[in-house]
Design a protein around this motif. Sequence first.
Motif, PDB file in Angstrom:
ATOM      1  N   ALA A   2      31.884  -0.936  10.765  1.00 11.46           N
ATOM      2  CA  ALA A   2      32.891  -1.991  10.825  1.00 11.46           C
ATOM      3  C   ALA A   2      33.534  -2.078  12.164  1.00 11.46           C
ATOM      4  O   ALA A   2      33.651  -3.202  12.871  1.00 11.46           O
ATOM      5  CB  ALA A   2      34.095  -1.779   9.896  1.00 11.46           C
ATOM      6  N   HIS A   3      33.736  -1.092  12.846  1.00 13.12           N
ATOM      7  CA  HIS A   3      34.078  -0.854  14.255  1.00 13.12           C
ATOM      8  C   HIS A   3      33.363  -1.483  15.285  1.00 13.12           C
ATOM      9  O   HIS A   3      33.621  -2.451  16.035  1.00 13.12           O
ATOM     10  CB  HIS A   3      34.637   0.291  14.550  1.00 13.12           C
ATOM     11  CG  HIS A   3      35.425   0.486  15.839  1.00 13.12           C
ATOM     12  ND1 HIS A   3      36.626  -0.119  16.106  1.00 13.12           N
ATOM     13  CD2 HIS A   3      34.978   0.969  17.196  1.00 13.12           C
ATOM     14  CE1 HIS A   3      36.984   0.285  17.523  1.00 13.12           C
ATOM     15  NE2 HIS A   3      36.195   0.713  18.071  1.00 13.12           N
ATOM     16  N   LEU A  51      24.875  -7.768   9.559  1.00 11.07           N
ATOM     17  CA  LEU A  51      26.185  -8.438  10.043  1.00 11.07           C
ATOM     18  C   LEU A  51      25.999  -9.199  11.333  1.00 11.07           C
ATOM     19  O   LEU A  51      26.872  -9.541  11.944  1.00 11.07           O
ATOM     20  CB  LEU A  51      27.170  -7.190  10.074  1.00 11.07           C
ATOM     21  CG  LEU A  51      27.807  -6.636   8.672  1.00 11.07           C
ATOM     22  CD1 LEU A  51      28.430  -5.413   8.765  1.00 11.07           C
ATOM     23  CD2 LEU A  51      28.429  -7.578   8.083  1.00 11.07           C
ATOM     24  N   GLU A 103      22.858  -2.139   8.410  1.00 13.76           N
ATOM     25  CA  GLU A 103      24.025  -2.830   8.232  1.00 13.76           C
ATOM     26  C   GLU A 103      24.339  -3.465   9.274  1.00 13.76           C
ATOM     27  O   GLU A 103      24.943  -4.404   9.360  1.00 13.76           O
ATOM     28  CB  GLU A 103      25.178  -1.808   7.720  1.00 13.76           C
ATOM     29  CG  GLU A 103      24.747  -1.212   6.689  1.00 13.76           C
ATOM     30  CD  GLU A 103      24.754  -2.073   5.290  1.00 13.76           C
ATOM     31  OE1 GLU A 103      25.393  -2.823   5.159  1.00 13.76           O
ATOM     32  OE2 GLU A 103      23.642  -1.640   4.628  1.00 13.76           O
ATOM     33  N   SER A 150      32.793  -5.285  14.855  1.00 13.57           N
ATOM     34  CA  SER A 150      34.010  -6.080  15.562  1.00 13.57           C
ATOM     35  C   SER A 150      34.230  -6.045  17.073  1.00 13.57           C
ATOM     36  O   SER A 150      34.162  -7.171  17.849  1.00 13.57           O
ATOM     37  CB  SER A 150      35.330  -5.329  15.297  1.00 13.57           C
ATOM     38  OG  SER A 150      36.497  -6.009  15.781  1.00 13.57           O
ATOM     39  N   GLU A 176      35.761  -5.749   5.916  1.00  9.76           N
ATOM     40  CA  GLU A 176      35.180  -5.939   7.180  1.00  9.76           C
ATOM     41  C   GLU A 176      33.613  -5.830   7.188  1.00  9.76           C
ATOM     42  O   GLU A 176      33.063  -6.299   7.930  1.00  9.76           O
ATOM     43  CB  GLU A 176      35.845  -4.859   8.193  1.00  9.76           C
ATOM     44  CG  GLU A 176      37.397  -4.835   8.208  1.00  9.76           C
ATOM     45  CD  GLU A 176      37.952  -3.781   9.128  1.00  9.76           C
ATOM     46  OE1 GLU A 176      37.400  -3.517  10.299  1.00  9.76           O
ATOM     47  OE2 GLU A 176      38.723  -3.052   8.428  1.00  9.76           O
ATOM     48  N   LEU A 177      33.195  -5.094   6.232  1.00 10.13           N
ATOM     49  CA  LEU A 177      31.874  -4.988   5.981  1.00 10.13           C
ATOM     50  C   LEU A 177      31.088  -6.052   5.284  1.00 10.13           C
ATOM     51  O   LEU A 177      29.892  -6.175   5.203  1.00 10.13           O
ATOM     52  CB  LEU A 177      31.478  -3.710   5.428  1.00 10.13           C
ATOM     53  CG  LEU A 177      31.705  -2.394   6.043  1.00 10.13           C
ATOM     54  CD1 LEU A 177      31.687  -1.131   5.255  1.00 10.13           C
ATOM     55  CD2 LEU A 177      30.725  -2.171   7.254  1.00 10.13           C
ATOM     56  N   GLU A 178      32.190  -6.973   4.827  1.00  6.86           N
ATOM     57  CA  GLU A 178      31.302  -8.145   4.064  1.00  6.86           C
ATOM     58  C   GLU A 178      30.613  -7.921   3.051  1.00  6.86           C
ATOM     59  O   GLU A 178      29.428  -8.340   2.983  1.00  6.86           O
ATOM     60  CB  GLU A 178      30.692  -9.149   4.987  1.00  6.86           C
ATOM     61  CG  GLU A 178      31.754  -9.629   6.156  1.00  6.86           C
ATOM     62  CD  GLU A 178      30.970 -10.349   7.374  1.00  6.86           C
ATOM     63  OE1 GLU A 178      29.668 -11.078   7.007  1.00  6.86           O
ATOM     64  OE2 GLU A 178      31.626 -10.615   8.365  1.00  6.86           O
ATOM     65  N   PRO A 218      36.113   0.192   4.552  1.00  8.56           N
ATOM     66  CA  PRO A 218      36.715  -1.279   4.750  1.00  8.56           C
ATOM     67  C   PRO A 218      35.637  -2.204   4.259  1.00  8.56           C
ATOM     68  O   PRO A 218      35.169  -2.774   5.277  1.00  8.56           O
ATOM     69  CB  PRO A 218      36.908  -1.228   6.250  1.00  8.56           C
ATOM     70  CG  PRO A 218      35.579  -0.121   6.741  1.00  8.56           C
ATOM     71  CD  PRO A 218      35.541   1.118   5.738  1.00  8.56           C
ATOM     72  N   TRP A 219      35.525  -2.566   3.131  1.00  7.91           N
ATOM     73  CA  TRP A 219      34.459  -3.269   2.520  1.00  7.91           C
ATOM     74  C   TRP A 219      34.872  -4.654   3.001  1.00  7.91           C
ATOM     75  O   TRP A 219      33.881  -5.469   3.036  1.00  7.91           O
ATOM     76  CB  TRP A 219      34.305  -3.169   0.923  1.00  7.91           C
ATOM     77  CG  TRP A 219      34.025  -1.954   0.466  1.00  7.91           C
ATOM     78  CD1 TRP A 219      34.813  -1.179  -0.417  1.00  7.91           C
ATOM     79  CD2 TRP A 219      32.776  -1.500   0.475  1.00  7.91           C
ATOM     80  NE1 TRP A 219      33.998  -0.049  -0.656  1.00  7.91           N
ATOM     81  CE2 TRP A 219      32.772  -0.105  -0.142  1.00  7.91           C
ATOM     82  CE3 TRP A 219      31.574  -1.850   1.040  1.00  7.91           C
ATOM     83  CZ2 TRP A 219      31.739   0.738  -0.195  1.00  7.91           C
ATOM     84  CZ3 TRP A 219      30.411  -1.032   0.870  1.00  7.91           C
ATOM     85  CH2 TRP A 219      30.410   0.128   0.312  1.00  7.91           C
TER      86      TRP A 219
END
Length: 443
Positions: A198-199, A243, A239, A202, A155-157, A152-153
Motif C-alpha cells: 500500500a505504501h 495496482l 500486487e 502510494s 488502499e490495496l483496493e 489496509p484493504w
Amino acid sequence: MASEGDGGTILEGPLSAKNAAMVRAKMPVLKPRPIGLLASAGVGDRLGLATAGQVRAFRKSGSGIMPVFAQQSAREMDRLGRTPQRVLDDATFGCLQAGWDRPVGADADHLKSTDEVDRCLDAGFTSFTLDPGDHVRHLEGEPSDAQLAELPWGELEDTADAMMRRYAGRSIDLGDSVLRIPEGDIRFAAAKYGPAVAHVVSMYRHLMGRAKHPVEVEVSVDETDDVTTLIEHVYLATEMKRLGMEWVSFAPRYVGRFEKGVDYIGDRDELYRSLVQHSNIARAFGPYKISLHSGSDKFSIYDLVVEATGRLVHLKTSGTNYLVALDIAAQFAPELFREVYEVSREAYRGARSSYHVSAQLDRTPDIGEVPDERLPDLVASFDSRQILHVGYGAVLRTEDGTGPSSADAALRELLETRVDEYESLLESHIGRHLAPFSLMETR
C-alpha cells in the motif's frame, strides 16, 4: 568566463547549480536518463569527489555496464547536509572533469516518503528506489484472521476473500521447478508485506503524477529483518502489478548477510539457488532486474550473481568509495586518519542502528597502539572497516550537525592534494567490483 585554448574554448566559473545545469544543457549526454534493463552499477559518493576516479574504473573495467554516478540515499543526504541537487551536480562536474561522454543514470536511493521523492524529482533524478521497508511486518507464526483484517484493504483496493481466490491453485514456472502457492503462505505474505505494498503504490502514484521528465522505479525491501521468500516475491510482484505499478529492478532481502563494506557472509550455494529462482520470478513478472544492495566488497559472489541473473542485474555500491578516501588518509595523513578512526569508534553504537553490520568495538585496537605504517590495515580489517564505514556522519559533520566538520575540510584538502593517488585507488577498487559484470572480462 570563456577563453581560447588549444583546439577549443575553455570555460571558467564556479561549481554552481546554474553552471552544472548549463553543462548538462551543452552536453546532453550528461543529463541523467532512465536505465531500463541494461546491466548497471551505482557507485555513490559521500564526498562528491569520487566521480573522476569512478569514470576511470568504468572505462577500464565496465564495458557494457550503465554507470550511475549520482546515487545517494535520502538518509545519507540528510546526515551529510547534501541536497539532491548537490549530489547530481557533483557527479556532473566529475564527469566533465574526467571527460566522460556516454550516458549516465541518477538514482535517488532508499526513498521512504513523498517529500523525499519530490526533492529528488525536482533536482532531476531519473531513477527512484522506493523503500517501503518500514511498513514490512515481522511475524511470529501464522497470522490470525484479526491480523489479516487489520490490513489496509481499502488502499490495496482488495478484500481478503478476493485475494485468496486470486491465488487459489496458482503456480509459477521457475524453469527447473514449479513454485506452488499454498493458502497459508499467501496469508503470511499478505500480513507481512500488505502495508508495504500500500505504501509503495502510494509513493509510486505520487511520483508518476508529478514527474515532468522520464523516470523509472526500483522497489527495495532489502533493509528488513526477514528474508524475502520466493512466494513473498510473487505476492509483491503480483500486487504491485495489479495496482498499476511498473518497475525496472527489485531488491529482496536475500539469504545470508549483506553487511556493509565486507564480503558476503553465508552459504554461497544457497545464495546462488535463491538468486536463480528470484531471477526467474523477475523474468516471469517483468522482466525486471535483480538489484544487489550493499553490494560493495562482495567479491566472492560476483561471478555467481552474474551467472544466476544472466546480467539482468543492478549493483549498488556507496560507502566503499568513502573507505577509499580513508585509505588515502591512512597512507598520507596519519594524524587525520587517527582522528577519523577515534570519532568513528565513538559514534559506532548509535550509527550502527541504521545499517546491517556486526563489527564489535572490543575487537578493534586503540589507535595509540597502531604505528603509522599499519594504519591502512584498519581500513581493511573487518571490524574497523565497518566502524569506519558507518561513522561518516559523525566524522564529516559538526557535533550539532549544522555544517561540515574540520575533518571534512581536511579530508577534502588531502584528496585534492593527492588526486592522482585517490583516482588511481578508486580505479582499482571500483574496477574490481565492475569487472565480473563487464561484457569484456578484465580479471
